[in-house]
Motif scaffolding. Structure first.
Motif, PDB file in Angstrom:
ATOM      1  N   PHE A 215       1.060  -0.877  -0.007  1.00 40.83           N
ATOM      2  CA  PHE A 215      -0.056   0.281   0.054  1.00 40.83           C
ATOM      3  C   PHE A 215       1.062   1.076  -0.208  1.00 40.83           C
ATOM      4  O   PHE A 215       1.401   1.897   0.863  1.00 40.83           O
ATOM      5  CB  PHE A 215      -0.964  -0.238   1.162  1.00 40.83           C
ATOM      6  N   PRO A 216       1.638   1.965  -0.911  1.00 37.35           N
ATOM      7  CA  PRO A 216       2.236   2.758  -1.176  1.00 37.35           C
ATOM      8  C   PRO A 216       1.669   4.396  -0.952  1.00 37.35           C
ATOM      9  O   PRO A 216       0.289   4.080  -1.123  1.00 37.35           O
ATOM     10  CB  PRO A 216       2.408   2.497  -2.917  1.00 37.35           C
ATOM     11  N   GLY A 217       2.399   5.236  -0.277  1.00 33.70           N
ATOM     12  CA  GLY A 217       1.260   6.772  -0.435  1.00 33.70           C
ATOM     13  C   GLY A 217       0.808   6.708  -1.558  1.00 33.70           C
ATOM     14  O   GLY A 217       1.361   6.665  -2.615  1.00 33.70           O
ATOM     15  N   VAL A 218      -0.552   7.641  -1.754  1.00 33.77           N
ATOM     16  CA  VAL A 218      -1.032   8.418  -2.391  1.00 33.77           C
ATOM     17  C   VAL A 218      -0.667   9.776  -2.972  1.00 33.77           C
ATOM     18  O   VAL A 218      -0.620  10.418  -1.907  1.00 33.77           O
ATOM     19  CB  VAL A 218      -2.767   7.936  -2.596  1.00 33.77           C
ATOM     20  N   TYR A 219      -0.558  10.373  -3.870  1.00 33.74           N
ATOM     21  CA  TYR A 219      -0.438  11.403  -4.324  1.00 33.74           C
ATOM     22  C   TYR A 219      -1.097  12.424  -4.805  1.00 33.74           C
ATOM     23  O   TYR A 219      -1.712  11.970  -5.811  1.00 33.74           O
ATOM     24  CB  TYR A 219       1.700  11.824  -4.377  1.00 33.74           C
ATOM     25  N   THR A 220      -1.592  13.423  -4.787  1.00 30.98           N
ATOM     26  CA  THR A 220      -1.812  14.688  -5.865  1.00 30.98           C
ATOM     27  C   THR A 220      -0.911  14.394  -6.623  1.00 30.98           C
ATOM     28  O   THR A 220       0.357  14.883  -6.703  1.00 30.98           O
ATOM     29  CB  THR A 220      -2.500  15.388  -5.051  1.00 30.98           C
ATOM     30  N   GLN A 221      -1.081  13.611  -8.480  1.00 28.57           N
ATOM     31  CA  GLN A 221      -0.560  14.425  -9.508  1.00 28.57           C
ATOM     32  C   GLN A 221      -0.366  15.331  -9.504  1.00 28.57           C
ATOM     33  O   GLN A 221      -1.918  16.855 -10.984  1.00 28.57           O
ATOM     34  CB  GLN A 221      -0.541  13.345 -10.340  1.00 28.57           C
ATOM     35  N   VAL A 222       0.500  16.689  -9.460  1.00 33.91           N
ATOM     36  CA  VAL A 222       0.278  18.004  -9.709  1.00 33.91           C
ATOM     37  C   VAL A 222       0.513  18.512 -11.424  1.00 33.91           C
ATOM     38  O   VAL A 222      -0.287  19.088 -11.246  1.00 33.91           O
ATOM     39  CB  VAL A 222       1.584  18.511  -9.285  1.00 33.91           C
ATOM     40  N   ALA A 223       0.807  17.007 -12.573  1.00 29.16           N
ATOM     41  CA  ALA A 223       0.661  17.560 -13.095  1.00 29.16           C
ATOM     42  C   ALA A 223       0.006  18.099 -13.659  1.00 29.16           C
ATOM     43  O   ALA A 223      -0.464  18.057 -14.928  1.00 29.16           O
ATOM     44  CB  ALA A 223       1.880  16.809 -14.894  1.00 29.16           C
ATOM     45  N   HIS A 224      -1.456  16.819 -13.786  1.00 37.28           N
ATOM     46  CA  HIS A 224      -2.599  17.316 -13.440  1.00 37.28           C
ATOM     47  C   HIS A 224      -2.977  18.427 -13.816  1.00 37.28           C
ATOM     48  O   HIS A 224      -4.851  18.693 -14.503  1.00 37.28           O
ATOM     49  CB  HIS A 224      -3.051  16.016 -12.830  1.00 37.28           C
ATOM     50  N   TYR A 225      -2.945  19.107 -12.604  1.00 36.64           N
ATOM     51  CA  TYR A 225      -3.453  20.579 -12.822  1.00 36.64           C
ATOM     52  C   TYR A 225      -3.198  21.402 -13.295  1.00 36.64           C
ATOM     53  O   TYR A 225      -2.819  22.294 -12.361  1.00 36.64           O
ATOM     54  CB  TYR A 225      -3.860  20.252 -11.034  1.00 36.64           C
ATOM     55  N   PHE A 226      -1.588  21.596 -13.967  1.00 39.06           N
ATOM     56  CA  PHE A 226      -1.267  22.687 -14.972  1.00 39.06           C
ATOM     57  C   PHE A 226      -2.211  23.219 -15.183  1.00 39.06           C
ATOM     58  O   PHE A 226      -1.857  24.492 -14.250  1.00 39.06           O
ATOM     59  CB  PHE A 226       0.088  21.979 -15.091  1.00 39.06           C
TER      60      PHE A 226
END
Ligand code: 4AZ
Length: 241
Positions: A215-226
């Protein structure tokens, strides 16, 4: 941060601490100018409830090199969903200094991090860096800023099934030795490109426990919100400093 090691003072120059009602509860990334990027779930109060600390190292020390900076505005993504953590991204606009358009006194210990454009990519399993004052594996408090290398883990959906949404990504280590944890939220996952430029590739968001194998950490994918970041800050695509 689970695993990794303690940072040196002023090592992670874009790391900020988000104070809510005087207590540091989240991290953030300095984008330059008057802008800090963090997780939406970190800033669900009015701007006056928050202060931003720059170049902090020891969490409990009141004597960091900067005073805490008041917040002028908080911009939470309109599609943020606190139940699912979808679109867990927010911009913090700092208050300008008196008689100035700047928000920060010049400080050699503070640097901004680049925002990745929409089509920028890093290869699967690329090594990036997380940082924060969040819990370690034992659940104990962390007093000195920690950092750790994490791998970008492809196919996040395989681990989190229907809890995974577009705009999220996984990073860490599938054996559970390295991870972000409670208190690291809002802080940056930073990846370097071939030329050595650093990008805030992820924002610490959530995960099933901390340092749990599979269960790796989940991160907001910043490039998606460029585009969202560009529209809301008016900043150019790449800020090379
Ligand atoms: C939290 O509670 C949290 N292992 C942050 C990150 C992770 C899990 C929980 C990822 O803020």
């Amino acid at each position: 941060v689970v695993g990794g090691e303690e940072a040196l003072p002023t090592q992670i120059q874009w790391q900020v601490a988000v104070q809510e009602d005087g207590k540091i509860h989240c991290g953030g990334a300095y984008l330059g100018g008057c802008w800090v990027l963090t997780a939406a779930h970190c800033v669900r109060k009015k701007p006056q409830a928050f202060r931003i600390k720059f170049s902090l190292w020891k969490k409990l020390s009141q004597q960091s090199t900067t005073d805490s900076v008041p917040v002028k505005d908080i911009i939470i993504h309109r599609d943020y969903n606190p139940r699912t953590y979808q679109n867990d991204i927010a911009l913090i606009r700092l208050d300008e200094l008196a008689h100035s358009k700047e928000c920060l006194h010049p400080n050699p210990a503070v640097r901004s991090v680049c925002v990745p454009w929409s089509t920028l990519q890093f290869p699967p399993n690329h090594t990036c860096t997380i940082s924060g004052w969040g819990r370690n594996k034992e659940g104990g408090s962390v007093y000195i800023l920690k950092w750790a290398n994490v791998s970008l883990i492809p196919n996040c959906k395989n681990y989190y099934k229907e809890r995974f949404y577009t705009g999220m990504m996984c990073a860490g280590d599938l054996e559970g030795h390295v991870d972000s944890c409670q208190g690291d939220s809002g802080g940056p996952l930073v990846c370097k490109d071939e030329s050595g430029l650093s990008y805030v590739w992820g924002i610490v968001s959530w995960g099933e426990s901390c340092g749990e194998a599979g269960f790796p950490g989940v991160y907001t994918q910043v490039a998606h919100y460029f585009e969202w970041i560009r529209e809301n800050t008016g900043w150019p695509a790449i800020t090379k400093y």
